[in-house]
Design a protein around this motif. Structure first.
Motif, mmCIF file in Angstrom:
data_model
loop_
_atom_site.group_PDB
_atom_site.id
_atom_site.type_symbol
_atom_site.label_atom_id
_atom_site.label_comp_id
_atom_site.label_asym_id
_atom_site.label_seq_id
_atom_site.Cartn_x
_atom_site.Cartn_y
_atom_site.Cartn_z
ATOM 1 N N SER A 1 -6.817 -5.219 -6.888
ATOM 2 C CA SER A 1 -6.979 -4.624 -5.562
ATOM 3 C C SER A 1 -5.699 -4.700 -4.738
ATOM 4 O O SER A 1 -5.526 -3.956 -3.764
ATOM 5 N N ALA A 2 -4.789 -5.617 -5.125
ATOM 6 C CA ALA A 2 -3.511 -5.731 -4.408
ATOM 7 C C ALA A 2 -2.593 -4.547 -4.690
ATOM 8 O O ALA A 2 -1.593 -4.347 -3.996
ATOM 9 N N PHE A 3 -2.937 -3.759 -5.720
ATOM 10 C CA PHE A 3 -2.091 -2.629 -6.111
ATOM 11 C C PHE A 3 -2.354 -1.434 -5.208
ATOM 12 O O PHE A 3 -3.504 -1.037 -4.994
ATOM 13 N N ASN A 4 -1.275 -0.874 -4.675
ATOM 14 C CA ASN A 4 -1.338 0.353 -3.907
ATOM 15 C C ASN A 4 -0.332 1.317 -4.510
ATOM 16 O O ASN A 4 0.860 1.016 -4.597
ATOM 17 N N ASN A 5 -0.786 2.462 -4.914
ATOM 18 C CA ASN A 5 0.070 3.381 -5.665
ATOM 19 C C ASN A 5 1.291 3.820 -4.852
ATOM 20 O O ASN A 5 2.396 3.910 -5.380
ATOM 21 N N ALA B 1 -1.873 -12.379 -12.059
ATOM 22 C CA ALA B 1 -2.280 -12.679 -10.681
ATOM 23 C C ALA B 1 -2.476 -11.399 -9.878
ATOM 24 O O ALA B 1 -1.661 -10.473 -9.944
ATOM 25 N N ASN B 2 -3.584 -11.354 -9.126
ATOM 26 C CA ASN B 2 -3.901 -10.181 -8.303
ATOM 27 C C ASN B 2 -3.203 -10.301 -6.946
ATOM 28 O O ASN B 2 -3.824 -10.609 -5.932
ATOM 29 N N TYR C 1 3.499 -5.635 -8.953
ATOM 30 C CA TYR C 1 4.510 -4.573 -9.019
ATOM 31 C C TYR C 1 5.657 -4.968 -9.955
ATOM 32 O O TYR C 1 6.137 -4.146 -10.742
ATOM 33 N N SER C 2 6.095 -6.211 -9.889
ATOM 34 C CA SER C 2 7.176 -6.673 -10.768
ATOM 35 C C SER C 2 6.729 -6.667 -12.223
ATOM 36 O O SER C 2 7.490 -6.293 -13.129
#
Length: 623
Positions: free
Chosen positions: A51-55, A141-142, A147-148
């Motif tokens: 959920s931490a991912f934002n495109n 880890a979320n 991103y890395s």
């Protein structure tokens, strides 16, 4: 105060505008490069955990990191980056977090790289799968560090994509390294066209990578055999007891022989076990012998059994090493007419207008088991022995008839010097040698030199072996440009061709039937019958025509006149036969090669011993 506040507000606005612009650029890039990237897949279901991912944020992060990558040091090591990302700095494999179908298609090819003789570990397959499995099982880890992780995965997948394609098109190893330095071919490296084709092939990874595979018949045939044997490479076959059996006799080891021949393909897969050495079983044994360079016969013996007992991995390794050799891209490809020397097979073949017109045995440079000189082995690579024949492409530009042998200084120092110290005149007379003083440039009589007083490390004399059948170069030499001063030549030691392993020379290639090769080159240069007869007379062949008889008579008269005009001081060093050069207008391409696995005259795959210990070099680098 107000001015300062205004600047701060404007700066904040600029930051916001920059993000908006970058986002717009990202959207535009995604739109403009849709054809290059293909359809962008939605996030896979398992990725929704992150959920931490934002495109949009990832796109901005990606562009910033890729800008850092676009420097000379990175691009020189990874030239594909500029073609994959510079014009369209958007993710290929990690767009929307993860492009499942693209990644799966790539990894499917890497997993089956063994079909090309390359282990998947060469491309870091296990490491990639480990990271992807961690992603899929939500072990990453979320947080914003995702991103890395994705950026690292993106780069790894792009590198593997480029590395796999390059391996199929240009080879996975450096031929100069794996040949221990004795590799003189000019190589072709991947260029912009290659990387552009990779970039444009991204929408259909499977089709693009499939198109990279070599398509020539030899490669395909080796590959089919590799596919057949690879699944059983670790099969533990029962060892055949070493027990001789004659045809028509029974032997308890014959059933195991039949089992082996069924596996290696010399007997039909449904051939039943038998204890009798029948004619059909013997036929299979002799077929195996031919393929493995063992003399045929009417019985089963020790050498054949020992080679039948080789593990299946022996053939898998041979096929893998030689498929890699076939992938190397040299600048000079074979045309319709050329000469090819294969060192492990000890043969020379000549092709004219795509037809083989000549095949003969050769002797090549000496070798040495690296176990006897461990210093030659570094980091799993065996350096070439100094006397090995180099692998190269050149052109035969000149034929020297009645060559003299200008004996190399190292051979004079290491081989002749001890003999000359014992009895200089005996060696000189026996081998028809001439001695030249390098200080004066004149020939000297052997009895005037006390070799025991000559400094072995600074010998001021050079030795020449005069022309004739006794000469180490025989009656004809074939010159071609190369940096190691080697050439093809005749020999006075014809018995050497009876040996199976013919690593005997100091690097040159000895040809069993050199006059036949000379005649082919004469015809290739459109010499008429008279010119060929005249050149034959120069090496001692009898005249075939009246014109030839007159030519020989005139030649002998001129030779007598030449001798009579010589000063008395030079007459002791006179030799009737002297070198004659035949310059070739139509130069014949020459390829000195190294294949321990190839298609023989019977259409079957043949295997040869790795006489220069190069196969393991390739296999070590692949693994």
């Amino acid at each position: 105060m107000f001015a300062r506040k205004k600047v701060i507000i404007n700066h904040d606005k600029l930051l916001i505008m920059r993000k908006v612009i970058l986002l717009c650029i990202g959207i535009l890039c995604l739109s403009s490069c849709s054809k290059l990237r293909g359809r962008v897949e939605p996030k896979p279901n398992w990725f929704k955990y992150y959920s931490a991912f934002n495109n949009n944020h990832y796109q901005e992060f990606f562009q910033q990191k890729m800008e850092e990558f676009m420097n000379d040091s990175v691009l020189s090591a990874k030239p594909y980056l500029s073609y994959f990302y510079q014009d369209t700095p958007t993710p290929i494999w990690t767009a929307n977090g993860f492009q499942q179908h693209k990644v799966d298609a790539l990894l499917e090819h890497i997993e089956h790289a063994y079909e090309h003789g390359i282990p998947s570990s060469h491309f870091g397959y296990d490491t990639l799968m480990g990271l992807i499995t961690q992603l899929q099982e939500h072990k990453i880890a979320n947080d914003t560090n995702i991103y890395s992780v994705l950026f690292g995965l993106e780069n790894s997948l792009s590198e593997v994509y480029a590395k796999y394609a390059k391996a199929l098109q240009y080879g996975a190893t450096d031929p100069k390294v794996v040949n221990g330095g004795k590799w003189l071919y000019e190589m072709t490296a991947p260029d912009s066209t290659f990387y552009q084709s990779l970039a444009s092939g991204i929408p259909d990874i499977s089709e693009t990578l499939a198109s990279m595979q070599p398509t020539d018949t030899l490669y395909r045939q080796l590959q089919e055999e590799l596919k057949r044997l690879y699944p059983i490479r670790d099969t533990a076959l029962k060892e055949i007891p070493v027990r001789s059996v004659k045809v028509g006799q029974s032997g308890s080891n014959i059933p195991l022989v039949c089992q082996r021949l069924r596996v290696t393909g010399e007997l039909p897969a449904n051939y039943p076990d038998t204890t009798l050495l029948t004619q059909e079983v013997l036929k299979g044994i002799n077929k195996f012998r031919l393929i493995n360079n063992i003399p045929t016969g009417d019985s089963l013996g020790k050498e054949t059994i020992e080679k039948l007992n080789r593990p299946i991995s022996y053939y898998v390794d041979k096929l893998s090493a030689n498929m890699e050799r076939l992938r190397w891209k040299t600048k000079h490809a074979k045309g319709e007419s050329y000469i090819a020397v294969n060192i492990p097979d000890f043969t020379l073949q000549t092709f004219v207008d795509n037809k083989r017109v000549f095949k003969t045995k050769i002797c090549c440079g000496k070798t040495q088991n690296p176990k006897n000189n461990p210093a030659r082995v570094r980091n799993g690579i065996t350096r070439a022995h100094k006397a090995e024949t180099p692998l190269l492409h050149s052109e035969i530009r000149r034929i020297v008839l009645n060559p003299e042998w200008n004996i190399p200084y190292d051979i004079v120092k290491n081989e002749y010097y001890p003999k000359l110290c014992k009895s200089n005149t005996a060696v000189i007379n026996r081998e028809h040698l001439l001695i030249k003083d390098t200080r004066t440039g004149k020939y000297v009589a052997p009895e005037t030199i006390d070799w025991t007083k000559v400094n072995r490390n600074n010998i001021p004399y050079r030795l020449f072996q005069s022309s004739g059948r006794y000469n180490a170069l025989g009656q004809v030499k074939f010159d071609f440009a190369n940096t190691e001063s080697v050439y093809l030549h005749d020999t006075n030691n014809k018995g050497a061709f009876k040996r199976r392993v013919r690593t005997l020379s100091h690097g040159c290639v000895r040809v069993e039937n050199p006059m036949e090769l000379a005649h082919i080159l004469y015809e290739y240069n459109n010499y008429d019958e008279w010119e060929i007869e005249r050149l034959g007379i120069l090496v001692g062949e009898k005249p075939q025509t009246k014109r030839g008889e007159k030519y020989l008579e005139k030649m002998e008269e001129k030779e007598q006149e030449y001798y009579e005009k010589l000063p008395d001081s030079e007459k002791p060093f006179y030799r009737k036969l002297r070198p004659s050069s035949v310059m070739l207008k139509n130069k014949m391409p020459l390829f000195i090669e190294y294949y321990t696995c190839f298609i023989g005259d019977n259409g079957q795959i043949h295997y040869r011993e790795d006489v220069y210990y190069k196969d393991d070099n390739i296999l070590n680098k692949l693994k």
